[in-house]
Design an enzyme around this catalytic site. Structure first.
Site, PDB file in Angstrom:
ATOM      1  CE1 TYR A   1      -3.483  -2.474  -0.196  1.00  0.00           C
ATOM      2  CE2 TYR A   1      -4.034  -2.036   2.096  1.00  0.00           C
ATOM      3  CZ  TYR A   1      -4.299  -2.687   0.902  1.00  0.00           C
ATOM      4  OH  TYR A   1      -5.367  -3.541   0.821  1.00  0.00           O
TER       5      TYR A   1
ATOM      6  CD1 TRP B   1     -11.278  -7.068  -0.677  1.00  0.00           C
ATOM      7  CD2 TRP B   1     -11.286  -5.416  -2.190  1.00  0.00           C
ATOM      8  NE1 TRP B   1     -10.968  -7.620  -1.908  1.00  0.00           N
ATOM      9  CE2 TRP B   1     -10.969  -6.625  -2.849  1.00  0.00           C
ATOM     10  CE3 TRP B   1     -11.348  -4.225  -2.937  1.00  0.00           C
ATOM     11  CZ2 TRP B   1     -10.719  -6.691  -4.233  1.00  0.00           C
ATOM     12  CZ3 TRP B   1     -11.100  -4.286  -4.312  1.00  0.00           C
ATOM     13  CH2 TRP B   1     -10.783  -5.507  -4.933  1.00  0.00           C
ATOM     14  CB  SER B   2     -13.976  -2.318  -3.185  1.00  0.00           C
ATOM     15  OG  SER B   2     -14.288  -1.352  -4.163  1.00  0.00           O
ATOM     16  CB  CYS B   3     -18.279  -1.684   1.180  1.00  0.00           C
ATOM     17  SG  CYS B   3     -17.520  -2.897   2.267  1.00  0.00           S
ATOM     18  CG  LEU B   4     -18.725   2.877  -0.073  1.00  0.00           C
ATOM     19  CD1 LEU B   4     -18.343   4.273   0.386  1.00  0.00           C
ATOM     20  CD2 LEU B   4     -20.187   2.583   0.264  1.00  0.00           C
ATOM     21  N   GLY B   5     -17.903   0.136  -4.066  1.00  0.00           N
ATOM     22  CA  GLY B   5     -17.612  -0.049  -5.486  1.00  0.00           C
ATOM     23  C   GLY B   5     -16.599   0.937  -6.028  1.00  0.00           C
TER      24      GLY B   5
ATOM     25  CB  SER C   1      -6.819 -11.074   0.703  1.00  0.00           C
ATOM     26  OG  SER C   1      -7.556 -10.003   0.176  1.00  0.00           O
TER      27      SER C   1
END
Length: 298
Positions: A55, A209-213, A158
């Protein structure tokens, strides 16, 4: 304030929502400001933080560690999650991006993370991506060594498929405690490809992860029908915004995912945490599914 949950039968207790730090370098926080931000999400009950060695082009772990050094007592209030297994061209010796799940790389990545965070142990270490060249016996051996040394308390994966998860699990004497996967209304594959079924079967809680796209749900024109339905449900359940509805939709899944929050703005983190007290009923859930996919159930 959010209350800790156990994410696997022999696993750790984590906060039910996780603070994600993959964009930390973009937030341009000084160590002092980051220290204050950590304190603020701890006050909300968000005690679990998600990192990865790559990251911020390999810079985020070190930046986070600088903040922890300002107040060493924060470490015992946090659960540190990090990931390894990807090599990117951000390092000059990587001529191309590739995966690395050999024992030497896993061990070195874990040691680097310990040093950056200035800690004696990691709460959870994940293999970041499935590696076609992964030798399950080799990975299991280095996991066992890191565990026996006390340097890593728990392990997981993951973005693994159920078969990839089962392969690695078959070589280990302890349970992989999570599978961190992409889940959102516009990425519903894990709901039907067996990934979340496996989590239910072995009673582990996935991390989402990336729940909001990646922000596309609120920015891309093709998702206007979804935004319209999210707004209708928002009114029905008295949510503050459609982001809360999305988090409630994900947390309604029976595998009980832990959503990862990716914002450096404490107001948005606070709003996300409040979504844990909201719920959508079955018809609302399927209305959102249909609005996202564009078709009804078969």
């Amino acid at each position: 304030m959010l209350k800790a949950v156990r994410i696997a039968p022999q696993g750790p207790e984590f906060s039910p929502m996780v603070m994600g730090y993959w964009r930390l370098m973009e937030w341009q926080m000084s160590p002092q400001r980051l220290n204050g931000f950590i304190e603020q999400h701890l006050e909300l009950g968000i005690t679990t933080v998600d990192h990865a060695d790559i990251y911020g082009d390999y810079q985020c772990e070190a930046a986070f560690g600088k903040a922890l050094r300002l107040q060493p007592s924060l470490r015992e209030r946090l659960q540190l999650v990090t990931k390894c297994g990807i090599a990117t061209t951000a390092k000059a010796d990587n001529a191309l991006g590739h995966y690395r799940t050999d024992a030497k790389n896993i061990r070195q990545s874990a040691e680097n993370s310990l040093s950056y965070f200035d800690t004696d142990y990691l709460d959870l270490l994940l293999i970041h991506r499935p590696d076609p060249l992964m030798n399950a016996d080799e990975v299991a051996e280095v996991f066992l060594q890191l565990h026996q040394s006390g340097k890593v308390k728990h392990f997981g994966v993951s973005n693994f498929t159920p078969s990839q998860f089962s392969l690695l699990q078959s070589r280990l004497p302890f349970t992989l405690v999570t599978n961190q996967v992409e889940i959102s209304p516009i990425h519903q594959e894990p709901l039907l490809d067996g990934t979340l079924d496996q989590c239910q079967q072995i009673r582990i809680r996935p991390m989402a992860w990336s729940c909001l796209g990646r922000g596309e749900i609120v920015t891309q024109p093709q998702y206007q029908p979804l935004r319209d339905e999210l707004e209708r449900v928002r009114e029905e359940i008295a949510a503050e915004n459609i982001e809360q509805v999305i988090y409630a939709w994900i947390m309604a899944l029976p595998s009980r995912p832990l959503p990862i929050i990716g914002s450096g703005k404490i107001e948005r983190v606070r709003s996300a945490a409040a979504a844990a007290s909201l719920s959508v009923d079955r018809q609302q859930w399927f209305r959102l599914r249909k609005a996202a996919l564009g078709f009804d159930v078969p």
